[in-house]
Design an enzyme around this catalytic site. Structure first.
Site, short mmCIF file in Angstrom:
data_model
loop_
_atom_site.label_atom_id
_atom_site.label_comp_id
_atom_site.label_asym_id
_atom_site.label_seq_id
_atom_site.Cartn_x
_atom_site.Cartn_y
_atom_site.Cartn_z
N HIS A 195 -6.76 -8.71 -2.95
CA HIS A 195 -8.11 -8.18 -2.73
C HIS A 195 -8.14 -6.68 -2.99
CE1 HIS A 195 -5.94 -7.63 1.05
NE2 HIS A 195 -6.65 -6.51 1.18
N TYR A 224 0.84 -1.20 0.00
CA TYR A 224 0.00 0.00 0.00
C TYR A 224 0.87 1.24 0.00
CZ TYR A 224 -4.13 -2.76 1.16
OH TYR A 224 -5.17 -3.64 1.13
N ARG A 238 -2.43 -12.20 3.09
CA ARG A 238 -3.77 -11.91 2.58
C ARG A 238 -3.86 -12.30 1.11
NH1 ARG A 238 -7.46 -8.68 3.98
NH2 ARG A 238 -8.60 -10.50 3.30
N HIS A 266 -10.34 -3.33 -1.54
CA HIS A 266 -11.31 -2.83 -0.55
C HIS A 266 -12.33 -1.95 -1.26
CE1 HIS A 266 -8.90 -4.10 2.97
NE2 HIS A 266 -7.87 -3.89 2.17
N TYR A 299 -0.15 -9.91 0.13
CA TYR A 299 0.85 -9.33 1.04
C TYR A 299 0.80 -10.03 2.40
CZ TYR A 299 -3.14 -6.44 2.69
OH TYR A 299 -4.34 -6.00 3.16
FE FE2 Z 1 -6.00 -4.86 2.30
#
Ligand code: FE2
Length: 237
Positions: free
Chosen positions: A160, A108, A157, A162, A147
């Site tokens: 995906h 991110y 994870r 959000h 990640y």
């Molecule tokens: Fe996330």
């Protein structure tokens, strides 16, 4: 006068519980006392809505996340599109959708994320648009990477995106995650599996959409969001 509207209650296993012990931070984040009911007033249920209003408040919609900077974003370009529908399959129009995601390497663009993966100076991973008269939306982005996260040893994870839907007001905001078909990390992800009903869980997985793929340019994934009822998309509390 019309007759009573059929009511299709949601299955309780179709929505994630506030506390799901395998998802460790849900233990400390979930309430330990009964909620205090606060009476709703007009302010909570009315507010800005519609394409023009959102654009006026927040600037033009950001639907192409790959071309916000000097160079193109790195990674596999994809189209993510779908419709927002109510429990009777009717389009939910003029509703604002925000999208937040990691870059193609699974990082991110945020200070909190110190994962040892490259940042892309040409990708922030934040988009926003408003559904049209048919409840449709469409983004161009890159496929996010998986990640690691601090939920235990070797926890990752699945890829995906959000999604946040702001209804008539900020108090009506709904949040969910969109996944990609066939991800090998599904069985190991406690957030995905906190939705214990398998059919409901699968409603968080987008469908590969060959028809809307743009030849020689990008694959397309379709993600329809159903707000309520038996086919409701699971939402985070
Ligand atoms: Fe996330």
């Amino acid at each position: 006068m019309t007759g009573p509207v059929p009511y299709a209650p949601e299955e309780s296993a179709a929505q994630p519980p506030l506390r799901f012990d395998a998802f460790k931070s849900s233990i400390t984040r979930s309430p330990t006392r009964a909620p205090v009911r606060i009476p709703q007033t007009l302010t909570e249920v009315t507010g800005p809505s519609g394409a023009g209003v959102w654009d006026g408040l927040m600037g033009p919609a950001v639907t192409d996340l790959t071309r916000q900077y000097a160079g193109p974003a790195m990674g596999e370009r994809i189209i993510v599109s779908g419709r927002v529908l109510d429990e009777n399959g009717r389009p939910v129009r003029n509703t604002m959708i925000e999208l937040v995601q990691a870059n193609a390497c699974g990082r991110y663009a945020h200070n909190y994320d110190q994962h040892d993966a490259p940042l892309d100076p040409n990708f922030t991973g934040v988009g926003r648009t408003v559904t049209d008269a048919e409840g449709r939306y469409r983004f161009i982005t890159v496929k996010p990477g998986a990640y690691p996260w601090a939920n235990g040893e070797n926890a990752w994870r699945p890829a995906h995106i959000h999604f946040s839907l702001v209804g008539p007001a900020f108090a009506t905001r709904l949040v969910t995650q969109m996944y990609f078909p066939g991800d090998p990390l599904f069985p190991f992800d406690p957030i995905f599996n906190s939705v214990t009903d398998e059919k409901a869980r699968n409603r968080m997985i987008s469908a590969f959409d060959l028809e809307n793929t743009k030849p020689d340019w990008a694959l397309c994934y379709r993600f329809n969001i159903v707000l309520r009822g038996r086919n409701a998309t699971p939402m985070e509390s």
